[in-house]
Design a protein around this motif. Structure first.
Motif, PDB file in Angstrom:
ATOM      1  N   HIS A  63       0.832  -1.188   0.000  1.00  0.00           N
ATOM      2  CA  HIS A  63       0.000   0.000   0.000  1.00  0.00           C
ATOM      3  C   HIS A  63       0.873   1.246   0.000  1.00  0.00           C
ATOM      4  CE1 HIS A  63      -2.746  -3.066   1.485  1.00  0.00           C
ATOM      5  NE2 HIS A  63      -3.742  -2.290   1.130  1.00  0.00           N
ATOM      6  N   GLU A  64       0.344   2.314  -0.545  1.00  0.00           N
ATOM      7  CA  GLU A  64       1.051   3.576  -0.457  1.00  0.00           C
ATOM      8  C   GLU A  64       1.020   4.093   0.977  1.00  0.00           C
ATOM      9  OE1 GLU A  64      -0.948   6.097  -3.261  1.00  0.00           O
ATOM     10  OE2 GLU A  64       0.503   5.643  -4.836  1.00  0.00           O
ATOM     11  N   GLY A  65       2.077   4.774   1.352  1.00  0.00           N
ATOM     12  CA  GLY A  65       2.080   5.516   2.587  1.00  0.00           C
ATOM     13  C   GLY A  65       1.976   6.997   2.262  1.00  0.00           C
ATOM     14  N   LEU A  66       2.100   7.828   3.285  1.00  0.00           N
ATOM     15  CA  LEU A  66       2.038   9.269   3.097  1.00  0.00           C
ATOM     16  C   LEU A  66       3.296   9.912   3.668  1.00  0.00           C
ATOM     17  CD1 LEU A  66      -1.648  10.026   4.153  1.00  0.00           C
ATOM     18  CD2 LEU A  66      -0.757   9.697   1.836  1.00  0.00           C
ATOM     19  N   GLU A  67       3.923  10.767   2.884  1.00  0.00           N
ATOM     20  CA  GLU A  67       4.984  11.617   3.407  1.00  0.00           C
ATOM     21  C   GLU A  67       4.336  12.912   3.872  1.00  0.00           C
ATOM     22  OE1 GLU A  67       9.131  12.762   1.556  1.00  0.00           O
ATOM     23  OE2 GLU A  67       7.622  14.274   1.039  1.00  0.00           O
ATOM     24  N   LEU A  68       4.553  13.255   5.133  1.00  0.00           N
ATOM     25  CA  LEU A  68       3.962  14.445   5.726  1.00  0.00           C
ATOM     26  C   LEU A  68       5.084  15.456   5.971  1.00  0.00           C
ATOM     27  CD1 LEU A  68       1.135  15.354   6.693  1.00  0.00           C
ATOM     28  CD2 LEU A  68       1.769  14.510   8.964  1.00  0.00           C
ATOM     29  N   LYS A  69       5.035  16.585   5.261  1.00  0.00           N
ATOM     30  CA  LYS A  69       6.126  17.561   5.293  1.00  0.00           C
ATOM     31  C   LYS A  69       5.609  18.894   5.807  1.00  0.00           C
ATOM     32  CE  LYS A  69       9.876  19.320   2.382  1.00  0.00           C
ATOM     33  NZ  LYS A  69      10.500  19.218   1.029  1.00  0.00           N
ATOM     34  N   SER A  70       6.275  19.436   6.841  1.00  0.00           N
ATOM     35  CA  SER A  70       5.842  20.691   7.460  1.00  0.00           C
ATOM     36  C   SER A  70       7.019  21.649   7.599  1.00  0.00           C
ATOM     37  CB  SER A  70       5.248  20.446   8.850  1.00  0.00           C
ATOM     38  OG  SER A  70       4.119  19.614   8.796  1.00  0.00           O
ATOM     39  N   ALA A  71       6.712  22.937   7.549  1.00  0.00           N
ATOM     40  CA  ALA A  71       7.701  23.983   7.816  1.00  0.00           C
ATOM     41  C   ALA A  71       7.018  25.130   8.539  1.00  0.00           C
ATOM     42  CB  ALA A  71       8.338  24.472   6.521  1.00  0.00           C
ATOM     43  N   PHE A  72       7.709  25.681   9.534  1.00  0.00           N
ATOM     44  CA  PHE A  72       7.192  26.776  10.348  1.00  0.00           C
ATOM     45  C   PHE A  72       8.252  27.873  10.386  1.00  0.00           C
ATOM     46  CE2 PHE A  72       5.360  22.825  11.674  1.00  0.00           C
ATOM     47  CZ  PHE A  72       4.018  23.101  11.909  1.00  0.00           C
ATOM     48  N   PHE A  73       7.846  29.102  10.050  1.00  0.00           N
ATOM     49  CA  PHE A  73       8.789  30.220   9.986  1.00  0.00           C
ATOM     50  C   PHE A  73       8.256  31.385  10.802  1.00  0.00           C
ATOM     51  CE2 PHE A  73       9.694  34.383   8.049  1.00  0.00           C
ATOM     52  CZ  PHE A  73      11.070  34.420   8.192  1.00  0.00           C
ATOM     53  N   VAL A  74       9.161  32.056  11.501  1.00  0.00           N
ATOM     54  CA  VAL A  74       8.825  33.303  12.176  1.00  0.00           C
ATOM     55  C   VAL A  74      10.018  34.236  12.006  1.00  0.00           C
ATOM     56  CG1 VAL A  74       9.695  32.483  14.417  1.00  0.00           C
ATOM     57  CG2 VAL A  74       8.060  34.368  14.330  1.00  0.00           C
ATOM     58  N   GLY A  75       9.742  35.487  11.647  1.00  0.00           N
ATOM     59  CA  GLY A  75      10.836  36.420  11.430  1.00  0.00           C
ATOM     60  C   GLY A  75      10.400  37.599  10.592  1.00  0.00           C
ATOM     61  N   SER A  76      11.318  38.106   9.778  1.00  0.00           N
ATOM     62  CA  SER A  76      11.043  39.272   8.955  1.00  0.00           C
ATOM     63  C   SER A  76      10.140  38.904   7.789  1.00  0.00           C
ATOM     64  CB  SER A  76      12.363  39.856   8.430  1.00  0.00           C
ATOM     65  OG  SER A  76      13.063  38.895   7.659  1.00  0.00           O
ATOM     66  N   GLY A  77       9.482  39.931   7.223  1.00  0.00           N
ATOM     67  CA  GLY A  77       8.563  39.675   6.120  1.00  0.00           C
ATOM     68  C   GLY A  77       7.223  39.193   6.632  1.00  0.00           C
ATOM     69  N   SER A  79       4.991  36.971   8.406  1.00  0.00           N
ATOM     70  CA  SER A  79       5.293  36.039   9.494  1.00  0.00           C
ATOM     71  C   SER A  79       4.147  36.085  10.514  1.00  0.00           C
ATOM     72  CB  SER A  79       6.612  36.431  10.156  1.00  0.00           C
ATOM     73  OG  SER A  79       6.857  35.697  11.325  1.00  0.00           O
ATOM     74  N   PRO A  80       3.843  34.959  11.145  1.00  0.00           N
ATOM     75  CA  PRO A  80       4.423  33.636  10.910  1.00  0.00           C
ATOM     76  C   PRO A  80       3.926  33.023   9.603  1.00  0.00           C
ATOM     77  CG  PRO A  80       2.623  33.478  12.479  1.00  0.00           C
ATOM     78  CD  PRO A  80       2.812  34.941  12.208  1.00  0.00           C
ATOM     79  N   ALA A  81       4.673  32.008   9.132  1.00  0.00           N
ATOM     80  CA  ALA A  81       4.289  31.291   7.923  1.00  0.00           C
ATOM     81  C   ALA A  81       4.331  29.800   8.214  1.00  0.00           C
ATOM     82  CB  ALA A  81       5.238  31.627   6.775  1.00  0.00           C
ATOM     83  N   VAL A  82       3.306  29.103   7.745  1.00  0.00           N
ATOM     84  CA  VAL A  82       3.189  27.662   8.004  1.00  0.00           C
ATOM     85  C   VAL A  82       2.826  26.954   6.708  1.00  0.00           C
ATOM     86  CG1 VAL A  82       1.985  25.863   9.299  1.00  0.00           C
ATOM     87  CG2 VAL A  82       2.378  28.095  10.357  1.00  0.00           C
ATOM     88  N   ASP A  83       3.493  25.836   6.445  1.00  0.00           N
ATOM     89  CA  ASP A  83       3.149  24.969   5.316  1.00  0.00           C
ATOM     90  C   ASP A  83       3.107  23.532   5.797  1.00  0.00           C
ATOM     91  OD1 ASP A  83       3.267  26.640   2.658  1.00  0.00           O
ATOM     92  OD2 ASP A  83       5.035  27.264   3.800  1.00  0.00           O
ATOM     93  N   CYS A  84       2.125  22.770   5.332  1.00  0.00           N
ATOM     94  CA  CYS A  84       2.065  21.330   5.604  1.00  0.00           C
ATOM     95  C   CYS A  84       1.417  20.656   4.406  1.00  0.00           C
ATOM     96  CB  CYS A  84       1.273  21.042   6.875  1.00  0.00           C
ATOM     97  SG  CYS A  84       1.186  19.273   7.288  1.00  0.00           S
ATOM     98  N   LYS A  85       2.037  19.604   3.929  1.00  0.00           N
ATOM     99  CA  LYS A  85       1.523  18.911   2.749  1.00  0.00           C
ATOM    100  C   LYS A  85       1.751  17.412   2.890  1.00  0.00           C
ATOM    101  CE  LYS A  85       1.809  18.848  -2.322  1.00  0.00           C
ATOM    102  NZ  LYS A  85       2.463  19.442  -3.517  1.00  0.00           N
ATOM    103  N   ALA A  86       0.773  16.616   2.451  1.00  0.00           N
ATOM    104  CA  ALA A  86       0.898  15.155   2.433  1.00  0.00           C
ATOM    105  C   ALA A  86       1.027  14.693   0.990  1.00  0.00           C
ATOM    106  CB  ALA A  86      -0.310  14.503   3.088  1.00  0.00           C
ATOM    107  N   THR A  87       1.960  13.769   0.755  1.00  0.00           N
ATOM    108  CA  THR A  87       2.215  13.233  -0.576  1.00  0.00           C
ATOM    109  C   THR A  87       2.224  11.712  -0.502  1.00  0.00           C
ATOM    110  OG1 THR A  87       3.609  15.153  -1.092  1.00  0.00           O
ATOM    111  CG2 THR A  87       3.803  13.233  -2.538  1.00  0.00           C
ATOM    112  N   ALA A  88       1.578  11.050  -1.448  1.00  0.00           N
ATOM    113  CA  ALA A  88       1.590   9.586  -1.488  1.00  0.00           C
ATOM    114  C   ALA A  88       2.979   9.090  -1.866  1.00  0.00           C
ATOM    115  CB  ALA A  88       0.555   9.078  -2.481  1.00  0.00           C
ATOM    116  N   VAL A  89       3.457   8.056  -1.163  1.00  0.00           N
ATOM    117  CA  VAL A  89       4.780   7.489  -1.418  1.00  0.00           C
ATOM    118  C   VAL A  89       4.679   5.971  -1.436  1.00  0.00           C
ATOM    119  CG1 VAL A  89       6.126   9.418  -0.497  1.00  0.00           C
ATOM    120  CG2 VAL A  89       5.305   7.637   1.050  1.00  0.00           C
ATOM    121  N   SER A  90       5.645   5.346  -2.073  1.00  0.00           N
ATOM    122  CA  SER A  90       5.652   3.888  -2.230  1.00  0.00           C
ATOM    123  C   SER A  90       6.431   3.228  -1.108  1.00  0.00           C
ATOM    124  CB  SER A  90       6.264   3.506  -3.572  1.00  0.00           C
ATOM    125  OG  SER A  90       6.403   2.098  -3.681  1.00  0.00           O
TER     126      SER A  90
END
Length: 279
Positions: A63-77, A79-90
């Protein structure tokens, strides 16, 4: 008449025996820490299913699994910025499908601070009703660690059960707002000795790890390893979804960390089951 059936769902190098107690005597019974020894002991005790008892199953995940990728940023520009994405993987060895990565880092400078985290979610674990819990249930994850020319942070590989089901496709993004993603996107709080008091916390916080979390050593840089997790207690609690991630076991002087990049090439389950088939 009822018969005990052996269920072999994928080819493996050798059968797994049924004498888990003997394996424990030989290797010790500390969860996770002696997984290689325990599994090899089970393999050496492999016997014909005709001798009775539970059938030992070695199941490579198709079965496929899921890669769960997150990033959290705080600073200039913005902010805050958050990204999270799930991708199917073998999870099938030697396939051409995309592979999961495991990664964790934190760094900060004049422009701000960034926390990065990538985990694997496996959603096809054996159901509790299928498993003979008198014997160990093992999640085997084959991992390769990248080599780097700079010093990386010592780390551990971890697994815990998940109740959430991630509906695909899944993507979360927030810019300049206090919005946070679902809890499974958050970095698990590092739990090594002395770490919690030194770790900088992202705006969305950490997710607290379970008391049933299992931690083991991963491969050294530039090496591959089949990492074995004893997930018996998790299966006993009716978990069939599992999250695998890596986390620092120590920090740099300034509290930063960067573990080696890890690539997961396959995963599977080893467990005992008694299947009764009416004749």
């Amino acid at each position: 008449r009822l018969l005990v059936a052996a269920l072999w769902l994928a080819p493996v190098e050798c059968n797994l025996g049924v004498e888990t107690a003997a394996a424990d005597d030989e290797c010790g019974s500390v969860p996770g820490s002696d997984g290689d020894c325990a599994l090899h002991a089970l393999q050496r005790r492999a016997r014909s299913i005709a001798r009775g008892g539970s059938a030992r199953v070695a199941r490579v995940s198709e079965h496929e699994g899921l890669e769960l990728k997150s990033a959290f940023f705080v600073g200039s520009g913005v902010s805050p910025a958050v990204d999270c994405k799930a991708t199917a993987v073998s999870g099938v060895a030697n396939s051409d499908g995309p592979r999961a990565a495991l990664y964790s880092s934190f760094g900060a400078g004049g422009g701000g601070a960034v926390w990065s985290y990538t985990a694997l979610v496996v959603e096809d674990g054996p159901a509790r009703a299928q498993v003979d819990l008198r014997q160990r249930v093992v999640l085997a994850v084959t991992v390769t660690a990248q080599f780097a020319s700079w010093q990386l942070t010592p780390y551990l590989m971890n697994v815990e059960g998940m109740r959430d089901t991630i509906a695909m496709p899944f993507s979360f993004e927030a810019r300049g707002t206090p919005d946070c993603p679902p809890s499974y996107c958050l970095l698990p709080k590092p739990t090594g000795e002395g770490l919690p008091d030194r770790v900088a916390t992202p705006d969305c916080g950490f997710t607290e790890t379970s008391a049933l979390m299992i931690s083991v050593d991963g491969p050294a840089e530039g090496q591959a390893k089949e990492v074995l997790f004893d997930i018996t207690d998790l299966v006993a609690e009716d978990y069939t979804h599992f999250k695998v991630w890596a986390s620092p076991s120590s920090l740099e002087r300034r509290g930063f960390w960067q573990i080696p990049g890890l690539t997961v090439t396959s995963w599977g389950f080893h467990y005992a089951t008694t299947a009764k088939i009416a004749e």
